[in-house]
Write an enzyme that holds these catalytic residues in place. Structure first.
Site, PDB file in Angstrom:
ATOM      1  N   PHE A 155     -72.137 -52.331  76.223  1.00 28.13           N
ATOM      2  CA  PHE A 155     -70.765 -51.902  75.925  1.00 28.13           C
ATOM      3  C   PHE A 155     -69.964 -52.916  75.121  1.00 28.13           C
ATOM      4  O   PHE A 155     -68.941 -52.577  74.534  1.00 28.13           O
ATOM      5  CB  PHE A 155     -70.008 -51.586  77.234  1.00 28.13           C
ATOM      6  CG  PHE A 155     -69.499 -52.814  77.947  1.00 28.13           C
ATOM      7  CD1 PHE A 155     -68.310 -53.432  77.549  1.00 28.13           C
ATOM      8  CD2 PHE A 155     -70.201 -53.383  79.005  1.00 28.13           C
ATOM      9  CE1 PHE A 155     -67.835 -54.572  78.194  1.00 28.13           C
ATOM     10  CE2 PHE A 155     -69.735 -54.521  79.647  1.00 28.13           C
ATOM     11  CZ  PHE A 155     -68.553 -55.112  79.230  1.00 28.13           C
ATOM     12  N   LYS A 179     -79.728 -45.293  71.541  1.00 31.81           N
ATOM     13  CA  LYS A 179     -79.077 -44.864  72.785  1.00 31.81           C
ATOM     14  C   LYS A 179     -77.956 -45.877  73.017  1.00 31.81           C
ATOM     15  O   LYS A 179     -78.171 -46.957  73.543  1.00 31.81           O
ATOM     16  CB  LYS A 179     -80.100 -44.897  73.937  1.00 31.81           C
ATOM     17  CG  LYS A 179     -79.799 -43.986  75.110  1.00 31.81           C
ATOM     18  CD  LYS A 179     -78.510 -44.287  75.832  1.00 31.81           C
ATOM     19  CE  LYS A 179     -78.573 -45.522  76.696  1.00 31.81           C
ATOM     20  NZ  LYS A 179     -77.226 -45.878  77.236  1.00 31.81           N
ATOM     21  N   ARG A 183     -70.452 -46.170  77.936  1.00 26.15           N
ATOM     22  CA  ARG A 183     -69.025 -46.471  78.105  1.00 26.15           C
ATOM     23  C   ARG A 183     -68.288 -46.547  76.773  1.00 26.15           C
ATOM     24  O   ARG A 183     -67.072 -46.475  76.722  1.00 26.15           O
ATOM     25  CB  ARG A 183     -68.867 -47.806  78.845  1.00 26.15           C
ATOM     26  CG  ARG A 183     -69.396 -47.711  80.256  1.00 26.15           C
ATOM     27  CD  ARG A 183     -69.081 -48.963  81.019  1.00 26.15           C
ATOM     28  NE  ARG A 183     -70.201 -49.334  81.845  1.00 26.15           N
ATOM     29  CZ  ARG A 183     -70.559 -50.579  82.099  1.00 26.15           C
ATOM     30  NH1 ARG A 183     -69.893 -51.572  81.579  1.00 26.15           N
ATOM     31  NH2 ARG A 183     -71.577 -50.818  82.871  1.00 26.15           N
ATOM     32  N   CYS A 287     -71.760 -62.225  75.278  1.00 28.46           N
ATOM     33  CA  CYS A 287     -72.940 -62.887  75.848  1.00 28.46           C
ATOM     34  C   CYS A 287     -73.003 -64.343  75.429  1.00 28.46           C
ATOM     35  O   CYS A 287     -73.779 -65.106  75.969  1.00 28.46           O
ATOM     36  CB  CYS A 287     -74.206 -62.161  75.418  1.00 28.46           C
ATOM     37  SG  CYS A 287     -74.487 -62.299  73.660  1.00 28.46           S
ATOM     38  N   GLU A 388     -73.539 -64.578  86.346  1.00 27.24           N
ATOM     39  CA  GLU A 388     -72.837 -64.177  85.122  1.00 27.24           C
ATOM     40  C   GLU A 388     -71.579 -63.426  85.538  1.00 27.24           C
ATOM     41  O   GLU A 388     -71.663 -62.371  86.172  1.00 27.24           O
ATOM     42  CB  GLU A 388     -73.727 -63.272  84.254  1.00 27.24           C
ATOM     43  CG  GLU A 388     -73.006 -62.819  82.999  1.00 27.24           C
ATOM     44  CD  GLU A 388     -73.854 -61.976  82.054  1.00 27.24           C
ATOM     45  OE1 GLU A 388     -74.679 -61.189  82.524  1.00 27.24           O
ATOM     46  OE2 GLU A 388     -73.646 -62.117  80.830  1.00 27.24           O
TER      47      GLU A 388
END
Ligand code: NAD
Length: 495
Positions: A155, A179, A183, A287, A388
């Site tokens: 997302f 794909k 969200r 990330c 995380e």
């Protein structure tokens, strides 16, 4: 235009046609800044996935036969269309994801750079050869496309991450099924509308929506040759294992727990500003966001105060407002999770220097806001130091030496990114050389590789060998074919 795209709902794009998914709607697509439900994403179904894969397989023979120099003409056109619709797409991303408009523009720019890089495919895809490997025998290596390849995306970068894969996959002659995250389906729907305008042959790029059911169907479909995945580490590991069990090649980028090491000689102002941007940009949902700052020696005297000062003045609110510097997190459950982790940090011995729980912006707008948070003195052995958080929370750990600081990073199971802040070249060089993360920053807080470098990531942050972007992507999306030829002159007619 943004509102029109939301009104159209979450549609698949299969074989050149827009289709309503056949499965039940299960996931709300929210505007994270207001809590308003924009649309609903479907659960996903094996039938819809099969239709997308079959459309891609049907398009493959002609697309693969088209010369690479002709294939990239569609990407040149797409780049121009994205430039023409740049602001509109950034706005869609901000509405569905919550990040600021500046951040949405930044990610789209990074996505476009991947299209630009993939336009070099006639050079990037070349093989190599050698005459006379034995007397009169030559050897050649060609790169050939794999067939139907698929990508599954998260997302947090609705436009950029699909573009880490799509341009290289099709430029190499593959056909592609995406794909996207359930969200944030709309940025890529708008990009797909522009892909249609390039005149790309039907079925070369397909979109199929859904969650786990759609992912599993892609992983199990025998015609899908390769899987690219970006998301959390548990799902990355699962996707990697299931793709491999089904004989597919896979590149799976997972989660992160990124550290920066602040040495006593670091420039105070620049270090503070850069680390604040890394920790709180995109509300910590990158990330490559820093999650832990390790202060070495006397850096602990100044850094906690300066970073708390910088974090406390950030303006939090709707990303559509031009002066807002930090938007919301993606869902209410994400907000609750981050708030619980802040509480956990406090219970594990951390001192909140700045506590973003119960952010006033949430009360005012109904959105999922967590304010910038600084947790000081997290024990390196605490469970939070390994978790995380994926929210605007920076934990501070203090170390007596650089070796102690790097040991903390080494101990962590992730390996996405780490940075060092120092004015010492020797300390920076040692860090760069020894630290076990795939992306490394030196006086840089978000070590995001450009499109023509691999988006690296090691250990628990990556499963596979070849990464996204650049030459790695070209290798991932092609099979090497080696040809050994003998053409003795006595077999040929004389001319
Ligand atoms: P996620 O793992 O929940 O979802 C990613 C994708 O996997 C989505 O398309 C989703 O539909 C699918 N999925 C989710 N659960 C699944 C399951 N059980 N089985 C099969 N498929 C499933 O990740 P997210 O919340 O969308 O994104 C955030 C995560 O992505 C963070 O962990 C972040 O660090 C990571 N991320 C990593 C990188 C990188 O380059 N390493 C880049 C961006 C984001």
């Amino acid at each position: 235009m943004a509102s029109e795209i939301f009104q159209g709902g979450v549609l698949d794009h299969i074989g050149g046609s827009w289709r309503r998914p056949s499965s039940e709607p299960t996931t709300d697509v929210l505007n994270p800044a207001t809590g308003q439900v924009i649309a609903q994403s479907p659960a996903g179904s094996a039938g819809d996935v099969a239709a997308a894969v079959e459309a891609a397989a049907a398009a493959f023979p002609d697309w693969r036969a088209m010369p690479p120099g002709d294939r990239v003409q569609y990407l040149f056109r797409l780049k121009q269309l994205l430039e023409d619709h740049f602001e509109e797409i950034a706005r869609i991303t901000t509405i569905e994801n919550g990040k600021t408009l500046a951040e949405s523009r930044g990610e789209l720019r990074r996505g476009i750079e991947n299209i630009e890089t993939a336009c070099g495919i006639p050079t990037l895809m070349q093989g190599y050869n050698l005459e006379d490997i034995a007397s009169g025998i030559d050897e050649l290596m060609f790169r050939q496309p794999l067939g139907v390849v698929a990508a599954i995306t998260p997302f947090n970068f609705p436009s950029m991450i699909p573009l880490w894969f799509l341009p290289y996959a099709i430029a190499c002659g593959n056909t592609f099924v995406l794909k996207p995250s359930e969200r944030v389906p709309f940025s890529i729907i708008r990009i797909m509308q522009l892909i249609e305008k390039t005149g790309l042959p039907k079925g070369v790029v397909n979109i199929v929506n859904g969650g786990k059911a759609a992912v599993d169907a892609l992983l199990d479909h025998p015609m899908v040759q390769a899987i690219s995945f970006v998301g959390s580490s548990p799902v990355a590991r699962y996707v990697y294992a299931r793709a491999a069990a089904n004989g597919k090649r896979a590149q799976c980028q997972g989660g992160a727990k990124n550290h920066v090491v602040v040495l006593p000689d670091a420039d105070h102002d620049a270090t503070t500003k850069i680390i604040a941007d890394s920790a709180y940009g995109c509300a910590g949902q990158r990330c490559l966001a820093v999650s832990v700052a390790v202060t070495v020696g006397e850096a602990r005297e100044w850094f906690p105060k300066s970073i708390t000062g910088a974090a406390s003045v950030l303006k939090v609110g709707s990303g559509l407002e031009s002066d807002v510097q930090m938007g919301p997190v993606i869902t209410p459950s994400s907000r609750h999770r981050v708030e619980e982790l802040i509480a956990q940090g406090a219970s594990e011995g951390a001192r909140p220097l700045l506590d973003g729980r119960s952010a006033s912006a949430s009360r005012q707008t109904g959105g999922n806001f967590v304010g910038p948070t600084v947790l000081d003195g997290i024990p390196a052995s605490s469970s939070l130091a390994e978790t995380e958080i994926f929210g605007p929370v920076l934990s501070l750990i203090h170390a007596d030496s650089v070796d102690d600081a790097t040991a903390i990073i080494r101990h962590n199971s992730f390996g996405n990114a780490s940075s060092i802040f120092t004015t010492s070249g020797a300390a920076a060089r040692k860090f760069r050389n020894e630290i076990p993360t795939g992306n490394v920053g030196v006086n840089v807080g978000v070590a995001a590789p450009m499109a023509y470098f691999p988006f690296s990531g090691w250990r628990g942050s990556f499963f596979g060998i070849l990464h996204a972007q650049g030459r790695d992507a070209v290798e991932f999306y092609t099979a090497e074919k080696v040809v050994i030829e003998r053409w003795p002159k006595e077999w040929s007619r004389k001319f």
